[in-house]
Design an enzyme around this catalytic site. Sequence first.
Site, PDB file in Angstrom:
ATOM      1  N   GLU A   1       0.847  -1.197   0.000  1.00 34.49           N
ATOM      2  CA  GLU A   1       0.000   0.000   0.000  1.00 34.49           C
ATOM      3  C   GLU A   1       0.882   1.246   0.000  1.00 34.49           C
ATOM      4  O   GLU A   1       1.935   1.276   0.641  1.00 34.49           O
ATOM      5  CB  GLU A   1      -0.908  -0.013   1.235  1.00 34.49           C
ATOM      6  CG  GLU A   1      -1.979   1.045   1.257  1.00 34.49           C
ATOM      7  CD  GLU A   1      -2.953   0.833   2.419  1.00 34.49           C
ATOM      8  OE1 GLU A   1      -3.351   1.842   3.018  1.00 34.49           O
ATOM      9  OE2 GLU A   1      -3.309  -0.333   2.725  1.00 34.49           O
TER      10      GLU A   1
ATOM     11  N   ASP B   1       0.188   5.347   0.598  1.00 35.74           N
ATOM     12  CA  ASP B   1      -0.907   6.177   1.125  1.00 35.74           C
ATOM     13  C   ASP B   1      -0.655   7.671   1.094  1.00 35.74           C
ATOM     14  O   ASP B   1       0.394   8.142   1.544  1.00 35.74           O
ATOM     15  CB  ASP B   1      -1.125   5.866   2.624  1.00 35.74           C
ATOM     16  CG  ASP B   1      -1.781   4.543   2.873  1.00 35.74           C
ATOM     17  OD1 ASP B   1      -2.323   3.963   1.939  1.00 35.74           O
ATOM     18  OD2 ASP B   1      -1.746   4.095   4.032  1.00 35.74           O
TER      19      ASP B   1
ATOM     20  N   GLU C   1      -3.124  10.397   3.047  1.00 34.38           N
ATOM     21  CA  GLU C   1      -4.337  10.615   3.839  1.00 34.38           C
ATOM     22  C   GLU C   1      -4.340  12.068   4.308  1.00 34.38           C
ATOM     23  O   GLU C   1      -3.323  12.561   4.804  1.00 34.38           O
ATOM     24  CB  GLU C   1      -4.412   9.673   5.047  1.00 34.38           C
ATOM     25  CG  GLU C   1      -4.708   8.234   4.683  1.00 34.38           C
ATOM     26  CD  GLU C   1      -4.958   7.366   5.905  1.00 34.38           C
ATOM     27  OE1 GLU C   1      -5.893   6.563   5.868  1.00 34.38           O
ATOM     28  OE2 GLU C   1      -4.203   7.499   6.894  1.00 34.38           O
TER      29      GLU C   1
END
Length: 277
Positions: A102, A104, A106
């Site tokens: 993953e 990311d 955010e």
Amino acid sequence: MASMSYLSLVLMITLLINSCMVALGGNFYQDFAVTWGDGRGKILNNGQLLTLSLDKTSGSGFQSKNEYLFGKIDMQIKLVPGNSAGTVTAYYLSSQGPTHDEIDFEFLGNLSGDPYILHTNVFSQGKGNREQQFYLWFDPTADFHTYSILWNPQRIIFSVDGTPIREFKNPESVGVAYPKNQAMRIYSSLWNADDWATRGGLVKTDWSQAPFTASYRNFNSLTRVGNNNSWLNEALDSTSQERLKWVQKNYMIYNYCSDVKRFPQGFPPECGINGAA
């Protein structure tokens, strides 16, 4: 006249080839599917705009129809304006399963006038905990800004409006796994995380401000389809390295590779090649 027509044809073909190599995608109907939210995620303007909304009942999210094994992706996002405390807008690449990879972005909301926190992380073989966090040098709710991920076999580079903010170099040389074998989809979601998102959960979501809305446009991707694969070996040049240092000096607010309290026995091995702040 004939030669002019021939030159025009060659030029037209060249332009078409270049335009095909610049990007794949650009239409949300073609590239993405809204996957949850019961109508709170909407594709608008003939596929040129996508919006996600959050209210007290539910958030919303979408994912790419394609999977990517390495790539360079750009998305323009305008974040939830006003009092966005308690909300999280996530934009990331991920595979599936307990040993997933993953990458990311955010965006952690905040009270009106207080800055968003941009949270980044990299998971490999199910292991994450590689957080770096930043403030931004602009208001990400006033207009669209471009958030990019370059993922090639050597490194992952997170960029904002073309300015690199984080580089995660392949750490296999020090015995740490790197995302390279699992194809990933692009995901994005807007959801309520007021148990932790803003000041560690002290500030709760103000539902009187709902619905909260984030907007997306101008998705582009470079993949291994076609001939323009220079991104597969792309690295930061000296100018980009200086810009990265500028961001990390002035806008980085957390780096796991300098968190002595969290790692009293020594930092994770990848910190040696990815640098402590």
